[in-house]
Scaffold this motif. Structure first.
Motif: not given
Length: 77
Positions: A44, A67, A24, A35-36, A38, A46
């Motif tokens: 989702i 977030r 990310f 990092r993201l 999914t 992080f």
């Protein structure tokens, strides 16, 4: 264990479970998590990776609660 080793192991594990683990980056923002992730069901989250005993510097420490308040999962690993 180095940060890159932790990140690789977590990403390999997530991918083995059918998740995407994307690096990310954002050119317009000074900090984004490493990092993201999914997964199926529109999940989702992080992740910020740090070696054992290390803490995130102030920008990530401020970004993480923001977030979470938006409804995302976020972890410092």
């Amino acid at each position: 264990m180095l940060e890159r080793d932790i990140e690789k192991r977590v990403c390999d594990y997530a991918r083995s479970r059918g998740c995407d683990a994307e690096k990310f980056t954002s050119p317009s923002k000074g900090f984004v998590p490493d990092r993201l992730f999914t997964a199926h069901g529109a999940r989702i989250w992080f992740a910020e990776f740090k070696r054992h005993g290390a803490n995130p510097p102030p920008p990530p420490a401020r970004d993480h609660p923001r977030r979470l308040a938006l409804g995302f999962w976020g972890y410092v690993l």
